[in-house]
Design an enzyme around this catalytic site. Structure first.
Site, mmCIF file in Angstrom:
data_model
loop_
_atom_site.group_PDB
_atom_site.id
_atom_site.type_symbol
_atom_site.label_atom_id
_atom_site.label_comp_id
_atom_site.label_asym_id
_atom_site.label_seq_id
_atom_site.Cartn_x
_atom_site.Cartn_y
_atom_site.Cartn_z
ATOM 1 N NE ARG A 44 -1.016 1.690 3.793
ATOM 2 C CZ ARG A 44 0.046 2.430 4.170
ATOM 3 N NH1 ARG A 44 1.205 1.877 4.476
ATOM 4 N NH2 ARG A 44 -0.039 3.741 4.222
ATOM 5 N N GLY A 45 0.269 2.403 -0.141
ATOM 6 C CA GLY A 45 1.027 3.655 -0.167
ATOM 7 C C GLY A 45 1.344 3.962 -1.622
ATOM 8 C CB ALA A 46 0.677 6.968 -3.658
ATOM 9 N NE ARG A 83 -4.429 -1.351 -4.578
ATOM 10 C CZ ARG A 83 -3.602 -1.232 -3.508
ATOM 11 N NH1 ARG A 83 -3.518 -0.096 -2.859
ATOM 12 N NH2 ARG A 83 -2.904 -2.264 -3.114
ATOM 13 C CD GLN A 196 -5.184 4.802 6.952
ATOM 14 O OE1 GLN A 196 -5.826 5.188 7.933
ATOM 15 N NE2 GLN A 196 -5.677 4.836 5.734
ATOM 16 C CG ASP A 237 -3.741 11.628 -0.782
ATOM 17 O OD1 ASP A 237 -3.535 11.667 0.440
ATOM 18 O OD2 ASP A 237 -3.818 10.563 -1.435
ATOM 19 C CG ASN A 247 -2.972 14.241 4.041
ATOM 20 O OD1 ASN A 247 -2.533 13.353 3.295
ATOM 21 N ND2 ASN A 247 -2.664 14.281 5.308
ATOM 22 C CE LYS A 248 -6.330 8.286 4.461
ATOM 23 N NZ LYS A 248 -7.092 7.708 3.343
#
Lengths: 345, 345
Positions: A44-46, A83, A196, A237, A247-248
């Site tokens: 995971r994680g861009a 993805r 997270q 992001d 962002n999150k």
């Protein structure tokens, strides 16, 4: 903690789905394994998803004694569809595509394998350099404000090695500040609904022996009003031309409370996260995710079976609430469209 | 939803530990059962715990053919020690103690039973009247601001019938606003770590057919900046002379964000929650609770086994961030020590 290992031509990925309870390394035997590991969230994680896509391409060449142009096109498509919303995955494959296409008839399949692997590690190295530079920039600014005082820092979500495959962004700053003996304590937002913070950031800080405690998002005002937070670092992001930052979800709460209590709030993200075509954050699409993330914990139902939830995955922090934005080009404080323009090349 | 039933001398309590998944009513046969139900969290919420203490005392008289003064003193002590930090429990037992003591030698044990039961229902009725009056006050102010527009309201934690044993405080306002056809939608903070919002408030709204969605605390800025919230109602554990309000952790985040976006933020609490001896909120002790509430979900570990959390159960909302405080005496907007003085008798 690095989320992959490559030794003697053997590639292993850390199964991030099992963290923090189990550290299981999965050997990736072929392209199919790697595509699966993207699909099933082993990674995971861009940035890491992008790099894993490159590994998948390299491994395809390893097993393909006579790679054809058609086969190459097909595998690139297959990797990109692992993805579909992962921008970095598209970016990395699209970036490498033309240069490899040119060489496909002149190099052996093992040479092509080496070529893609080399490119992938070069990309990781470039990102690592950028993030390291950002970490130094962040720590320099902390020193400017606080001198050598040991600080209580705060972060949200996960922006460390697990997500980046190298030094992290916001967590990279915190880690480097700790190396410089500037960290007293780190507050880790648990980061609901996907946790997270308590699952991944806590795990990374533990590995680095950085003192921390997990807190619920609701504790932000308590901590800041009690002067228990000296600075906050988050990732991004997407950043608009005026500094508005997606962002999150929960990031903007922190920024507003920090602004009220005059606590420096930093966004740390590489230039690739900027979108100068957006004049502000209003055009950034906010992904709404499955409400089960809120209403269930794994297979356990929290709320009643009929209850519904509203689950925006991101929020937009207005640029004027941000003390500083850090990218590989440096730091801009009190961001504005005019100030950020210098980074737009 | 009422958390107890009393019919034909039979008292049943709703087992709140099983909510929202199961509605189990437990018949309370004697004083011991009732004390246990306080200890084991079958009942929760400050007012309801107080009332359950009175029920326990009444049931003791029912089973005690010849109650003595010593026995009476002992049972009062036993009830008060069932949950030592529950202020309402102490308050109710201490309040009734002298009047019953006077009658203990002149009335039969069944008359004493009736006397305590009657007193308990009178107290519930008084609280119900207060809370109903507060609900009307809140709705009147909403109408003054918004006219007959259907509103999107927001709340935190649980302040409904389950906690009060009658009309709730903040949730009482929302429920009455819904009766008046003024509610479009309710945003329910899940209220980490104990999830009173998704487990209990959602359950109560569902029972009343009030449209709602659960959100994570992190979504507050997103919702308010997108103009999806017209007003916020919360309860209070304690209010200082200047309006500083202690309530479930996360409350102050909401207040600050609401203040920034000029969204009316109301605190709704009976006068018994005020402590005029405190000139501001700084003297209010913040309970730190077990960090397992954050690091575990029931018996499931979320974070690594070595991780620690910091779990303040309450926060202090500065009075100047509050649009209005509502008690049974009415509404005071923009609270200050001078304005609130009129409620101090």
């Amino acid at each position: 903690m690095m989320p992959f290992r490559y030794e003697n031509n053997q590639l292993c990925l850390l199964d991030q789905r099992l963290l923090p309870h189990e550290e299981k390394w999965i050997e990736q035997k072929n392209s199919h394994d790697l595509i699966e590991s993207i699909k099933n969230m082993t990674v995971r994680g861009a940035p890491l998803i992008g790099f894993t896509g490159l590994f998948a391409l390299a491994f395809w060449f390893k097993d393909q004694l006579k790679p054809t142009v058609d086969g190459y096109k097909e595998i690139c498509q297959l990797i990109k569809s692992a993805r579909p919303t992962a921008v970095n995955l598209m970016f990395e494959i699209d970036r490498i595509y033309p240069s490899i296409l040119k060489k496909i008839n002149s190099l052996s399949h093992m040479e092509l394998y080496q070529e893609v692997m080399k490119d992938c590690f070069a990309q990781i190295d470039i990102l690592n350099q950028k993030n390291t530079h950002m970490a130094h920039t962040g720590v320099d600014d902390l020193k400017k404000i606080y001198g050598s005082k040991k600080l209580n820092l705060m972060t949200h979500c996960n922006t460390g090695m697990l997500a980046c495959g190298c030094t992290g962004t916001a967590l990279g700053v915190i880690s480097y500040a700790h190396d410089q003996n500037l960290v007293n304590h780190v507050w880790v937002d648990e980061t609901r609904p996907y946790l997270q913070g308590s699952r991944l950031t806590a795990f990374e800080l533990e590995k680095e022996n950085i003192p921390f405690q997990v807190v619920v998002e609701g504790a932000a005002h308590y901590l800041m009003s009690q002067k228990k937070v000296d600075a906050i670092f988050v990732g991004a992001d997407r950043i608009a031309a005026n500094g508005d930052t997606a962002n999150k979800v929960g990031t903007a709460n922190l920024a507003l409370i920090a602004h009220h209590y005059k606590i420096p709030f930093y966004v740390v993200a590489p230039l690739s996260s900027f979108d100068f075509s957006l004049k502000d954050g209003s055009a950034i699409h906010i992904e709404l995710r499955d409400d089960k993330e809120i209403l269930n914990y794994k297979e356990h139902r929290i709320a009643s079976h009929k209850a519904q939830a509203f689950n925006p995955s991101f929020d937009i922090t207005p640029g004027h609430l941000i003390h500083g934005i850090i990218c590989e080009k440096g730091l801009i404080t009190n961001p504005s469209i005019e100030k950020l323009k210098v980074w737009h090349v």
